[in-house]
Design a protein around this motif. Structure first.
Motif, PDB file in Angstrom:
ATOM      1  N   GLU A 149       0.862  -1.081  -0.072  1.00  0.00           N
ATOM      2  CA  GLU A 149       0.009   0.036   0.065  1.00  0.00           C
ATOM      3  C   GLU A 149       0.778   1.205   0.013  1.00  0.00           C
ATOM      4  O   GLU A 149       0.726   2.395  -0.693  1.00  0.00           O
ATOM      5  CB  GLU A 149      -0.771  -0.034   1.221  1.00  0.00           C
ATOM      6  N   ASP A 150       1.880   1.336   0.710  1.00  0.00           N
ATOM      7  CA  ASP A 150       2.652   2.534   0.968  1.00  0.00           C
ATOM      8  C   ASP A 150       3.424   2.805  -0.557  1.00  0.00           C
ATOM      9  O   ASP A 150       3.604   3.978  -0.647  1.00  0.00           O
ATOM     10  CB  ASP A 150       3.584   2.435   2.348  1.00  0.00           C
ATOM     11  N   VAL A 151       3.778   1.693  -1.188  1.00  0.00           N
ATOM     12  CA  VAL A 151       4.657   1.931  -2.363  1.00  0.00           C
ATOM     13  C   VAL A 151       3.467   2.474  -3.305  1.00  0.00           C
ATOM     14  O   VAL A 151       3.756   3.378  -4.112  1.00  0.00           O
ATOM     15  CB  VAL A 151       5.275   0.658  -2.690  1.00  0.00           C
ATOM     16  N   ILE A 152       2.463   1.810  -3.495  1.00  0.00           N
ATOM     17  CA  ILE A 152       1.234   2.258  -4.223  1.00  0.00           C
ATOM     18  C   ILE A 152       1.119   3.867  -4.067  1.00  0.00           C
ATOM     19  O   ILE A 152       0.842   4.530  -4.924  1.00  0.00           O
ATOM     20  CB  ILE A 152       0.132   1.468  -4.430  1.00  0.00           C
ATOM     21  N   ARG A 153       1.182   4.154  -2.750  1.00  0.00           N
ATOM     22  CA  ARG A 153       0.460   5.563  -2.458  1.00  0.00           C
ATOM     23  C   ARG A 153       1.604   6.612  -3.050  1.00  0.00           C
ATOM     24  O   ARG A 153       1.475   7.551  -3.531  1.00  0.00           O
ATOM     25  CB  ARG A 153       0.459   5.613  -0.930  1.00  0.00           C
ATOM     26  N   GLN A 154       2.663   5.906  -2.782  1.00  0.00           N
ATOM     27  CA  GLN A 154       4.025   6.876  -3.467  1.00  0.00           C
ATOM     28  C   GLN A 154       4.082   7.145  -4.889  1.00  0.00           C
ATOM     29  O   GLN A 154       4.412   8.117  -5.443  1.00  0.00           O
ATOM     30  CB  GLN A 154       5.223   6.603  -2.794  1.00  0.00           C
ATOM     31  N   ILE A 155       3.742   5.910  -5.704  1.00  0.00           N
ATOM     32  CA  ILE A 155       3.732   5.958  -7.094  1.00  0.00           C
ATOM     33  C   ILE A 155       2.671   7.013  -7.585  1.00  0.00           C
ATOM     34  O   ILE A 155       2.704   7.659  -8.364  1.00  0.00           O
ATOM     35  CB  ILE A 155       3.344   4.508  -7.698  1.00  0.00           C
ATOM     36  N   ARG A 156       1.386   6.758  -6.806  1.00  0.00           N
ATOM     37  CA  ARG A 156       0.250   7.679  -7.064  1.00  0.00           C
ATOM     38  C   ARG A 156       0.580   9.065  -6.880  1.00  0.00           C
ATOM     39  O   ARG A 156       0.482  10.129  -7.905  1.00  0.00           O
ATOM     40  CB  ARG A 156      -0.886   7.199  -6.174  1.00  0.00           C
ATOM     41  N   GLN A 157       1.437   9.319  -5.584  1.00  0.00           N
ATOM     42  CA  GLN A 157       1.943  10.838  -5.513  1.00  0.00           C
ATOM     43  C   GLN A 157       2.590  11.235  -6.647  1.00  0.00           C
ATOM     44  O   GLN A 157       2.692  12.307  -7.227  1.00  0.00           O
ATOM     45  CB  GLN A 157       2.520  10.752  -4.101  1.00  0.00           C
ATOM     46  N   PHE A 158       3.557  10.429  -7.175  1.00  0.00           N
ATOM     47  CA  PHE A 158       4.463  10.791  -8.062  1.00  0.00           C
ATOM     48  C   PHE A 158       3.567  11.122  -9.168  1.00  0.00           C
ATOM     49  O   PHE A 158       3.930  12.286  -9.906  1.00  0.00           O
ATOM     50  CB  PHE A 158       5.472   9.613  -8.448  1.00  0.00           C
ATOM     51  N   ALA A 159       2.696  10.253  -9.691  1.00  0.00           N
ATOM     52  CA  ALA A 159       1.938  10.692 -10.725  1.00  0.00           C
ATOM     53  C   ALA A 159       0.952  11.997 -10.788  1.00  0.00           C
ATOM     54  O   ALA A 159       1.009  12.602 -11.855  1.00  0.00           O
ATOM     55  CB  ALA A 159       1.126   9.275 -11.081  1.00  0.00           C
ATOM     56  N   GLU A 160       0.809  12.368  -9.631  1.00  0.00           N
ATOM     57  CA  GLU A 160      -0.091  13.275  -9.345  1.00  0.00           C
ATOM     58  C   GLU A 160       0.862  14.643  -9.634  1.00  0.00           C
ATOM     59  O   GLU A 160       0.373  15.677 -10.108  1.00  0.00           O
ATOM     60  CB  GLU A 160      -0.949  13.225  -8.033  1.00  0.00           C
ATOM     61  N   VAL A 161       2.207  14.575  -8.982  1.00  0.00           N
ATOM     62  CA  VAL A 161       2.976  15.583  -8.931  1.00  0.00           C
ATOM     63  C   VAL A 161       3.421  15.779 -10.457  1.00  0.00           C
ATOM     64  O   VAL A 161       3.681  16.745 -10.905  1.00  0.00           O
ATOM     65  CB  VAL A 161       3.975  15.531  -8.099  1.00  0.00           C
TER      66      VAL A 161
END
Ligand code: MN
Length: 476
Positions: A149-161
Protein backbone atom coordinates in the motif's frame (compact mmCIF):
# COMPACT_ATOMS: atom_id res chain seq x y z
CA UNK A 1 -5.82 11.03 -19.24
CA UNK A 2 -2.10 11.43 -18.97
CA UNK A 3 0.37 8.59 -19.32
CA UNK A 4 3.34 7.48 -17.28
CA UNK A 5 5.73 5.29 -19.25
CA UNK A 6 7.20 2.29 -17.46
CA UNK A 7 10.68 1.36 -18.64
CA UNK A 8 12.27 -1.80 -17.23
CA UNK A 9 15.97 -2.44 -17.45
CA UNK A 10 17.84 -5.64 -18.27
CA UNK A 11 20.54 -6.63 -20.77
CA UNK A 12 20.87 -9.04 -23.66
CA UNK A 13 23.38 -11.37 -21.96
CA UNK A 14 20.75 -13.33 -20.08
CA UNK A 15 19.14 -15.06 -23.03
CA UNK A 16 15.66 -15.01 -24.50
CA UNK A 17 13.94 -16.99 -21.77
CA UNK A 18 15.01 -14.57 -19.08
CA UNK A 19 14.04 -11.52 -21.15
CA UNK A 20 10.60 -12.99 -21.87
CA UNK A 21 10.10 -13.48 -18.15
CA UNK A 22 11.16 -9.87 -17.52
CA UNK A 23 8.59 -8.64 -20.05
CA UNK A 24 5.86 -10.88 -18.62
CA UNK A 25 6.53 -9.70 -15.06
CA UNK A 26 6.46 -6.09 -16.22
CA UNK A 27 3.13 -6.61 -17.99
CA UNK A 28 1.72 -8.00 -14.77
CA UNK A 29 3.18 -5.14 -12.80
CA UNK A 30 1.83 -2.41 -15.10
CA UNK A 31 -1.61 -4.07 -15.17
CA UNK A 32 -1.59 -4.07 -11.38
CA UNK A 33 -0.53 -0.42 -11.20
CA UNK A 34 -3.19 0.58 -13.72
CA UNK A 35 -5.81 -1.00 -11.50
CA UNK A 36 -4.52 0.96 -8.53
CA UNK A 37 -3.67 4.38 -9.96
CA UNK A 38 -5.20 4.33 -13.46
CA UNK A 39 -7.53 7.15 -12.44
CA UNK A 40 -4.51 9.46 -12.13
CA UNK A 41 -2.45 8.29 -15.11
CA UNK A 42 -2.31 5.34 -17.47
CA UNK A 43 0.83 3.28 -16.92
CA UNK A 44 2.21 2.22 -20.31
CA UNK A 45 4.94 -0.41 -20.64
CA UNK A 46 7.77 0.32 -23.08
CA UNK A 47 10.29 -2.20 -24.43
CA UNK A 48 12.82 -3.47 -21.89
CA UNK A 49 16.14 -1.66 -22.12
CA UNK A 50 18.52 -4.39 -23.28
CA UNK A 51 20.80 -2.05 -25.23
CA UNK A 52 21.66 1.65 -25.36
CA UNK A 53 19.70 1.91 -28.61
CA UNK A 54 16.47 0.65 -27.00
CA UNK A 55 16.94 3.11 -24.15
CA UNK A 56 17.27 5.99 -26.62
CA UNK A 57 14.16 4.84 -28.51
CA UNK A 58 12.17 4.57 -25.26
CA UNK A 59 13.20 8.02 -24.08
CA UNK A 60 12.39 9.52 -27.48
CA UNK A 61 8.87 8.11 -27.11
CA UNK A 62 8.64 9.67 -23.66
CA UNK A 63 9.71 13.07 -24.95
CA UNK A 64 7.63 12.97 -28.16
CA UNK A 65 4.36 12.10 -26.43
CA UNK A 66 2.65 15.26 -25.15
CA UNK A 67 0.33 13.12 -23.02
CA UNK A 68 3.26 11.53 -21.19
CA UNK A 69 3.78 13.25 -17.83
CA UNK A 70 6.68 11.17 -16.56
CA UNK A 71 8.61 7.91 -16.43
CA UNK A 72 8.98 5.00 -14.04
CA UNK A 73 12.15 2.94 -14.39
CA UNK A 74 13.03 -0.32 -12.67
CA UNK A 75 15.94 -2.71 -13.13
CA UNK A 76 14.45 -6.20 -13.04
CA UNK A 77 17.90 -7.70 -13.65
CA UNK A 78 21.28 -6.12 -13.77
CA UNK A 79 21.36 -3.49 -16.53
CA UNK A 80 24.81 -1.99 -17.12
CA UNK A 81 24.22 1.72 -16.70
CA UNK A 82 26.45 3.01 -19.49
CA UNK A 83 23.58 1.80 -21.69
CA UNK A 84 21.31 4.37 -20.03
CA UNK A 85 23.45 7.49 -20.44
CA UNK A 86 22.43 8.55 -23.93
CA UNK A 87 18.75 7.88 -23.27
CA UNK A 88 18.69 9.61 -19.90
CA UNK A 89 20.34 12.65 -21.44
CA UNK A 90 17.22 13.05 -23.60
CA UNK A 91 14.85 12.87 -20.63
CA UNK A 92 13.29 16.18 -19.55
CA UNK A 93 10.31 14.83 -17.63
CA UNK A 94 9.81 13.69 -14.01
CA UNK A 95 11.48 10.38 -13.23
CA UNK A 96 10.55 7.81 -10.63
CA UNK A 97 13.11 5.14 -9.86
CA UNK A 98 11.03 2.26 -8.53
CA UNK A 99 13.26 0.04 -6.44
CA UNK A 100 11.18 -3.10 -6.26
CA UNK A 101 10.95 -6.77 -7.20
CA UNK A 102 8.51 -8.98 -9.05
CA UNK A 103 8.48 -11.22 -5.96
CA UNK A 104 7.73 -10.22 -2.42
CA UNK A 105 9.32 -13.14 -0.59
CA UNK A 106 12.33 -15.28 -1.38
CA UNK A 107 11.46 -18.87 -2.37
CA UNK A 108 14.02 -20.33 0.02
CA UNK A 109 13.37 -23.93 -0.92
CA UNK A 110 13.59 -23.37 -4.68
CA UNK A 111 16.02 -20.53 -5.11
CA UNK A 112 18.84 -21.23 -7.56
CA UNK A 113 21.19 -19.15 -9.73
CA UNK A 114 18.57 -18.71 -12.48
CA UNK A 115 16.32 -17.05 -9.94
CA UNK A 116 19.22 -14.91 -8.73
CA UNK A 117 20.01 -13.75 -12.28
CA UNK A 118 16.40 -12.96 -13.07
CA UNK A 119 15.52 -11.11 -9.86
CA UNK A 120 18.37 -8.82 -9.00
CA UNK A 121 16.97 -5.32 -8.52
CA UNK A 122 19.16 -5.08 -5.41
CA UNK A 123 22.07 -5.25 -7.82
CA UNK A 124 20.74 -3.53 -10.96
CA UNK A 125 18.98 -0.65 -9.20
CA UNK A 126 22.18 0.29 -7.41
CA UNK A 127 24.07 0.44 -10.71
CA UNK A 128 21.24 2.54 -12.13
CA UNK A 129 21.07 4.80 -9.05
CA UNK A 130 24.76 5.50 -9.51
CA UNK A 131 24.33 6.76 -13.05
CA UNK A 132 21.38 8.98 -12.06
CA UNK A 133 23.59 10.50 -9.38
CA UNK A 134 26.53 10.84 -11.77
CA UNK A 135 24.36 12.56 -14.39
CA UNK A 136 22.76 14.83 -11.78
CA UNK A 137 19.23 13.86 -12.78
CA UNK A 138 16.55 14.95 -10.32
CA UNK A 139 14.32 12.01 -9.51
CA UNK A 140 12.29 10.27 -6.85
CA UNK A 141 13.19 6.84 -5.47
CA UNK A 142 10.39 4.66 -4.15
CA UNK A 143 11.61 1.47 -2.47
CA UNK A 144 9.50 -1.55 -1.54
CA UNK A 145 7.38 -4.35 -2.99
CA UNK A 146 5.22 -2.76 -5.68
CA UNK A 147 1.98 -4.25 -4.31
CA UNK A 148 2.43 -2.79 -0.84
CA UNK A 149 0.00 0.00 0.00
CA UNK A 150 2.66 2.52 0.92
CA UNK A 151 4.55 1.93 -2.33
CA UNK A 152 1.36 2.33 -4.36
CA UNK A 153 0.58 5.53 -2.46
CA UNK A 154 3.99 6.95 -3.36
CA UNK A 155 3.67 5.98 -7.02
CA UNK A 156 0.25 7.65 -7.11
CA UNK A 157 1.75 10.72 -5.50
CA UNK A 158 4.51 10.79 -8.10
CA UNK A 159 1.92 10.57 -10.89
CA UNK A 160 -0.09 13.44 -9.38
CA UNK A 161 2.99 15.63 -9.02
CA UNK A 162 4.15 14.70 -12.54
CA UNK A 163 0.71 15.66 -13.89
CA UNK A 164 0.99 19.00 -12.10
CA UNK A 165 4.45 19.61 -13.58
CA UNK A 166 3.22 18.71 -17.08
CA UNK A 167 0.32 21.11 -16.56
CA UNK A 168 2.71 23.77 -15.25
CA UNK A 169 4.72 23.62 -18.48
CA UNK A 170 1.61 24.81 -20.33
CA UNK A 171 0.26 27.45 -17.96
CA UNK A 172 -0.50 30.84 -19.42
CA UNK A 173 -1.22 33.55 -16.86
CA UNK A 174 -3.24 36.52 -18.04
CA UNK A 175 -2.33 39.59 -16.03
CA UNK A 176 -4.93 42.35 -16.22
CA UNK A 177 -2.99 45.40 -15.25
CA UNK A 178 0.34 45.20 -13.51
CA UNK A 179 1.46 44.52 -9.94
CA UNK A 180 -0.07 46.67 -7.24
CA UNK A 181 1.98 49.81 -6.92
CA UNK A 182 4.76 49.59 -4.31
CA UNK A 183 4.15 45.94 -3.34
CA UNK A 184 7.38 43.93 -3.40
CA UNK A 185 6.62 40.25 -2.99
CA UNK A 186 4.15 40.07 -5.87
CA UNK A 187 6.86 41.23 -8.25
CA UNK A 188 9.73 39.23 -9.70
CA UNK A 189 11.21 37.89 -12.89
CA UNK A 190 8.51 36.70 -15.27
CA UNK A 191 11.07 35.38 -17.71
CA UNK A 192 12.62 33.13 -15.05
CA UNK A 193 9.14 31.85 -14.17
CA UNK A 194 8.68 30.79 -17.75
CA UNK A 195 12.11 29.21 -18.07
CA UNK A 196 11.81 27.29 -14.79
CA UNK A 197 8.12 26.42 -14.52
CA UNK A 198 6.77 27.04 -18.01
CA UNK A 199 4.48 29.90 -16.98
CA UNK A 200 3.86 32.33 -19.80
CA UNK A 201 2.90 35.58 -18.10
CA UNK A 202 1.00 37.70 -20.62
CA UNK A 203 -0.35 41.19 -20.15
CA UNK A 204 -3.78 42.44 -21.14
CA UNK A 205 -5.62 45.63 -20.23
CA UNK A 206 -8.68 45.13 -18.01
CA UNK A 207 -10.64 46.79 -20.83
CA UNK A 208 -10.48 43.36 -22.47
CA UNK A 209 -12.83 42.05 -19.76
CA UNK A 210 -14.85 45.28 -19.46
CA UNK A 211 -15.72 45.20 -23.16
CA UNK A 212 -16.66 41.53 -23.13
CA UNK A 213 -18.73 42.02 -19.96
CA UNK A 214 -20.62 44.89 -21.57
CA UNK A 215 -21.35 42.75 -24.62
CA UNK A 216 -22.09 39.53 -22.69
CA UNK A 217 -25.06 37.69 -24.20
CA UNK A 218 -28.07 38.00 -21.82
CA UNK A 219 -28.80 34.26 -22.04
CA UNK A 220 -25.25 33.47 -20.91
CA UNK A 221 -25.59 35.93 -18.03
CA UNK A 222 -28.94 34.28 -17.13
CA UNK A 223 -27.21 30.89 -17.14
CA UNK A 224 -24.49 32.19 -14.87
CA UNK A 225 -27.07 33.66 -12.48
CA UNK A 226 -28.86 30.29 -12.43
CA UNK A 227 -25.52 28.62 -11.61
CA UNK A 228 -24.98 31.05 -8.71
CA UNK A 229 -28.50 30.51 -7.42
CA UNK A 230 -28.11 26.73 -7.50
CA UNK A 231 -24.73 26.71 -5.76
CA UNK A 232 -25.13 29.61 -3.35
CA UNK A 233 -27.76 31.31 -1.21
CA UNK A 234 -28.87 34.69 -2.53
CA UNK A 235 -28.67 36.80 0.62
CA UNK A 236 -29.18 40.18 -1.03
CA UNK A 237 -31.97 42.05 -2.80
CA UNK A 238 -29.44 43.76 -5.00
CA UNK A 239 -29.47 41.15 -7.76
CA UNK A 240 -28.35 43.79 -10.24
CA UNK A 241 -25.01 43.93 -8.44
CA UNK A 242 -24.79 40.14 -8.62
CA UNK A 243 -25.63 40.25 -12.30
CA UNK A 244 -22.65 42.54 -12.84
CA UNK A 245 -20.43 39.75 -11.44
CA UNK A 246 -22.20 37.19 -13.63
CA UNK A 247 -21.35 39.35 -16.66
CA UNK A 248 -17.72 39.47 -15.54
CA UNK A 249 -17.55 35.73 -15.22
CA UNK A 250 -19.08 35.22 -18.66
CA UNK A 251 -16.42 37.60 -19.98
CA UNK A 252 -13.65 35.72 -18.17
CA UNK A 253 -15.02 32.37 -19.41
CA UNK A 254 -14.85 33.53 -23.01
CA UNK A 255 -11.47 35.15 -22.62
CA UNK A 256 -10.01 32.08 -20.87
CA UNK A 257 -11.34 29.71 -23.53
CA UNK A 258 -10.15 31.84 -26.46
CA UNK A 259 -6.66 32.41 -25.09
CA UNK A 260 -5.92 29.09 -23.41
CA UNK A 261 -5.62 30.70 -19.99
CA UNK A 262 -5.10 28.66 -16.79
CA UNK A 263 -4.65 31.52 -14.34
CA UNK A 264 -5.18 35.26 -14.14
CA UNK A 265 -4.53 38.31 -12.01
CA UNK A 266 -6.30 41.58 -11.57
CA UNK A 267 -5.49 44.71 -9.58
CA UNK A 268 -8.05 46.80 -7.69
CA UNK A 269 -5.98 49.89 -8.59
CA UNK A 270 -6.70 49.30 -12.26
CA UNK A 271 -10.36 48.48 -12.86
CA UNK A 272 -11.04 50.97 -15.64
CA UNK A 273 -14.33 50.13 -17.26
CA UNK A 274 -15.50 47.80 -14.46
CA UNK A 275 -18.06 49.00 -11.94
CA UNK A 276 -17.01 46.46 -9.29
CA UNK A 277 -13.95 44.54 -8.27
CA UNK A 278 -14.52 40.95 -9.51
CA UNK A 279 -15.75 39.09 -6.42
CA UNK A 280 -18.05 36.13 -7.03
CA UNK A 281 -16.67 35.94 -10.55
CA UNK A 282 -13.15 35.27 -9.23
CA UNK A 283 -14.37 33.07 -6.35
CA UNK A 284 -16.42 30.85 -8.64
CA UNK A 285 -13.63 30.56 -11.22
CA UNK A 286 -11.09 29.55 -8.56
CA UNK A 287 -13.43 26.78 -7.41
CA UNK A 288 -13.24 25.44 -10.98
CA UNK A 289 -9.43 25.22 -10.90
CA UNK A 290 -8.59 28.55 -12.53
CA UNK A 291 -5.62 30.12 -10.79
CA UNK A 292 -6.05 33.58 -9.38
CA UNK A 293 -3.72 36.18 -7.92
CA UNK A 294 -4.89 39.59 -6.74
CA UNK A 295 -2.82 42.76 -7.05
CA UNK A 296 -1.02 41.43 -10.10
CA UNK A 297 0.47 38.47 -8.25
CA UNK A 298 1.21 36.24 -11.24
CA UNK A 299 3.37 33.81 -9.22
CA UNK A 300 0.66 32.84 -6.74
CA UNK A 301 -1.90 32.77 -9.54
CA UNK A 302 0.09 30.24 -11.58
CA UNK A 303 1.22 28.31 -8.51
CA UNK A 304 -2.34 27.99 -7.23
CA UNK A 305 -3.44 26.59 -10.59
CA UNK A 306 -0.59 24.05 -10.51
CA UNK A 307 -1.40 22.96 -6.95
CA UNK A 308 -5.12 22.69 -7.73
CA UNK A 309 -4.13 20.41 -10.62
CA UNK A 310 -1.98 18.32 -8.27
CA UNK A 311 -4.93 17.94 -5.89
CA UNK A 312 -7.65 17.38 -8.48
CA UNK A 313 -8.21 13.68 -7.67
CA UNK A 314 -8.17 14.17 -3.92
CA UNK A 315 -10.71 15.12 -1.31
CA UNK A 316 -10.18 18.51 0.30
CA UNK A 317 -9.89 22.12 -0.74
CA UNK A 318 -6.98 23.93 -2.39
CA UNK A 319 -6.74 27.60 -3.30
CA UNK A 320 -5.41 31.10 -2.93
CA UNK A 321 -5.53 32.89 0.42
CA UNK A 322 -4.04 35.97 2.10
CA UNK A 323 -2.75 36.23 5.67
CA UNK A 324 -4.79 38.89 7.42
CA UNK A 325 -5.06 39.14 11.19
CA UNK A 326 -4.47 37.19 14.43
CA UNK A 327 -6.08 36.21 17.67
CA UNK A 328 -3.08 36.30 20.02
CA UNK A 329 -4.64 34.67 23.07
CA UNK A 330 -1.64 32.97 24.72
CA UNK A 331 -1.47 29.29 23.84
CA UNK A 332 -4.55 29.52 21.62
CA UNK A 333 -3.26 31.79 18.86
CA UNK A 334 -5.18 31.67 15.59
CA UNK A 335 -4.88 33.30 12.22
CA UNK A 336 -7.82 34.72 10.32
CA UNK A 337 -7.05 34.54 6.60
CA UNK A 338 -9.16 36.00 3.84
CA UNK A 339 -8.93 38.63 1.12
CA UNK A 340 -10.77 41.74 0.01
CA UNK A 341 -13.27 39.45 -1.74
CA UNK A 342 -11.46 36.73 -3.58
CA UNK A 343 -11.51 33.64 -1.38
CA UNK A 344 -12.15 30.49 -3.43
CA UNK A 345 -15.60 28.98 -2.98
CA UNK A 346 -13.91 25.59 -2.56
CA UNK A 347 -12.96 26.62 1.01
CA UNK A 348 -16.61 26.89 2.06
CA UNK A 349 -17.68 24.82 5.05
CA UNK A 350 -21.35 25.37 4.27
CA UNK A 351 -23.34 26.80 1.39
CA UNK A 352 -21.91 30.29 0.76
CA UNK A 353 -24.10 33.36 0.85
CA UNK A 354 -24.09 35.96 -1.90
CA UNK A 355 -23.87 39.36 -0.24
CA UNK A 356 -23.35 42.91 -1.47
CA UNK A 357 -21.39 45.36 0.64
CA UNK A 358 -19.24 48.45 0.11
CA UNK A 359 -15.52 47.94 -0.34
CA UNK A 360 -13.37 50.22 1.80
CA UNK A 361 -10.75 50.85 -0.87
CA UNK A 362 -10.70 51.14 -4.64
CA UNK A 363 -13.51 53.66 -5.05
CA UNK A 364 -15.80 51.35 -7.03
CA UNK A 365 -19.43 50.24 -6.67
CA UNK A 366 -20.41 47.81 -3.91
CA UNK A 367 -19.31 44.40 -5.11
CA UNK A 368 -21.18 41.13 -4.77
CA UNK A 369 -19.18 38.42 -3.08
CA UNK A 370 -19.54 34.98 -1.51
CA UNK A 371 -19.36 34.96 2.27
CA UNK A 372 -18.73 31.77 4.25
CA UNK A 373 -16.82 30.13 7.09
CA UNK A 374 -13.94 27.88 6.06
CA UNK A 375 -13.28 24.16 6.03
CA UNK A 376 -11.40 22.51 8.89
CA UNK A 377 -8.71 19.86 9.23
CA UNK A 378 -5.00 19.34 8.71
CA UNK A 379 -3.52 21.32 5.87
CA UNK A 380 -0.56 23.16 4.47
CA UNK A 381 0.13 26.76 3.60
CA UNK A 382 2.58 27.14 0.75
CA UNK A 383 4.02 30.05 -1.16
CA UNK A 384 6.65 30.77 -3.81
CA UNK A 385 8.96 33.77 -3.70
CA UNK A 386 11.48 35.14 -6.15
CA UNK A 387 14.82 35.92 -4.47
CA UNK A 388 16.49 37.20 -7.63
CA UNK A 389 18.98 34.40 -8.14
CA UNK A 390 16.55 31.60 -7.29
CA UNK A 391 12.97 30.77 -6.36
CA UNK A 392 12.05 29.48 -2.92
CA UNK A 393 9.01 27.49 -1.88
CA UNK A 394 7.95 27.80 1.75
CA UNK A 395 5.59 25.16 3.07
CA UNK A 396 4.09 25.22 6.56
CA UNK A 397 1.90 22.63 8.22
CA UNK A 398 -1.23 24.19 9.65
CA UNK A 399 -4.46 23.06 11.25
CA UNK A 400 -7.57 24.69 9.86
CA UNK A 401 -10.09 25.24 12.64
CA UNK A 402 -13.69 26.25 13.10
CA UNK A 403 -13.98 29.95 13.82
CA UNK A 404 -14.43 30.19 17.59
CA UNK A 405 -17.19 32.79 17.41
CA UNK A 406 -19.43 34.22 14.70
CA UNK A 407 -18.20 37.37 12.94
CA UNK A 408 -21.47 38.92 11.81
CA UNK A 409 -19.89 42.19 10.70
CA UNK A 410 -17.17 40.66 8.57
CA UNK A 411 -18.51 40.68 5.00
CA UNK A 412 -15.93 38.36 3.42
CA UNK A 413 -15.26 34.64 3.23
CA UNK A 414 -12.60 33.52 5.64
CA UNK A 415 -10.66 30.54 6.93
CA UNK A 416 -8.90 30.19 10.27
CA UNK A 417 -5.86 28.18 11.21
CA UNK A 418 -3.38 27.30 13.87
CA UNK A 419 0.32 27.45 13.11
CA UNK A 420 2.71 24.61 13.91
CA UNK A 421 4.56 23.84 16.09
CA UNK A 422 3.19 26.98 17.73
CA UNK A 423 2.49 30.58 16.82
CA UNK A 424 5.91 32.00 17.69
CA UNK A 425 7.95 29.44 15.79
CA UNK A 426 5.51 28.90 12.92
CA UNK A 427 4.95 32.53 12.00
CA UNK A 428 8.49 33.53 13.01
CA UNK A 429 9.91 30.95 10.64
CA UNK A 430 7.63 32.17 7.84
CA UNK A 431 8.88 35.73 8.35
CA UNK A 432 12.54 34.69 8.47
CA UNK A 433 12.06 32.60 5.33
CA UNK A 434 10.67 35.61 3.48
CA UNK A 435 7.26 34.00 3.01
CA UNK A 436 4.69 36.09 1.16
CA UNK A 437 1.32 37.29 2.49
CA UNK A 438 -0.22 35.55 -0.51
CA UNK A 439 -0.19 31.79 -0.41
CA UNK A 440 -2.00 28.61 -1.32
CA UNK A 441 -3.73 26.71 1.45
CA UNK A 442 -4.68 23.10 0.93
CA UNK A 443 -6.38 20.43 2.98
CA UNK A 444 -5.77 17.97 0.12
CA UNK A 445 -2.01 18.24 -0.29
CA UNK A 446 0.78 17.51 2.17
CA UNK A 447 4.27 18.76 2.78
CA UNK A 448 5.51 15.56 1.11
CA UNK A 449 3.72 16.49 -2.15
CA UNK A 450 5.26 19.96 -2.11
CA UNK A 451 8.70 18.53 -1.32
CA UNK A 452 8.42 16.24 -4.33
CA UNK A 453 7.36 19.11 -6.57
CA UNK A 454 10.28 21.19 -5.26
CA UNK A 455 12.73 18.35 -5.81
CA UNK A 456 11.58 17.55 -9.33
CA UNK A 457 11.59 21.23 -10.34
CA UNK A 458 14.90 21.89 -8.56
CA UNK A 459 13.41 24.61 -6.34
CA UNK A 460 14.72 25.54 -2.91
CA UNK A 461 12.31 24.38 -0.20
CA UNK A 462 11.82 25.62 3.36
CA UNK A 463 9.47 23.55 5.52
CA UNK A 464 7.84 24.54 8.79
CA UNK A 465 5.95 22.19 11.09
CA UNK A 466 6.03 20.24 14.32
CA UNK A 467 9.67 19.37 13.66
CA UNK A 468 10.72 23.04 13.45
CA UNK A 469 12.50 24.42 16.50
CA UNK A 470 13.47 27.90 17.65
CA UNK A 471 17.06 27.02 16.70
CA UNK A 472 15.97 26.51 13.07
CA UNK A 473 14.73 30.07 12.72
CA UNK A 474 18.12 31.64 12.14
CA UNK A 475 18.81 29.09 9.42
CA UNK A 476 15.69 29.94 7.39
MN1 MN B 1 -3.54 40.68 -1.33
Amino acid sequence: MSKIYFIPGSQDLYGEECLQQVAADCREMTAFLNEKIGDVAEIVLLPTVETAQICVEDMKKVMDDDDCAGVITWMHTFSPAKMWIKGLQLLQKPLLHLHTQANEKLPYDKIDMDFMNLNQAAHGDREYGFILKKLGIRHQVVAGFYQHEDVIRQIRQFAEVANAIAFSKNVTVATFGNNMRDVAVTDGNRLECQIKYGWEVKYWGIGEIAERAKDAAPELVDEKMAEYESKYTMATDDTDAVRVQARYEVAFDQFIAENGISAFTDNFQDLHGLEQLPGIAAQNLMAKGIGFGPEGDYKISAFSAVLMKMAEKRAGATGFIEDYTYDLTPGAELELASHMLEVPASFALNKPEIQVHPLGIGGKADPARLVFDGVTGDGIQVTLIDLGDHFRIICADIELVKQPEPMPNLPVARIMYRHKPNFAIGTGAWCYAGGAHHSVVSTALTREDIALFAKLTDTELVVIGDDTTMADLNRM
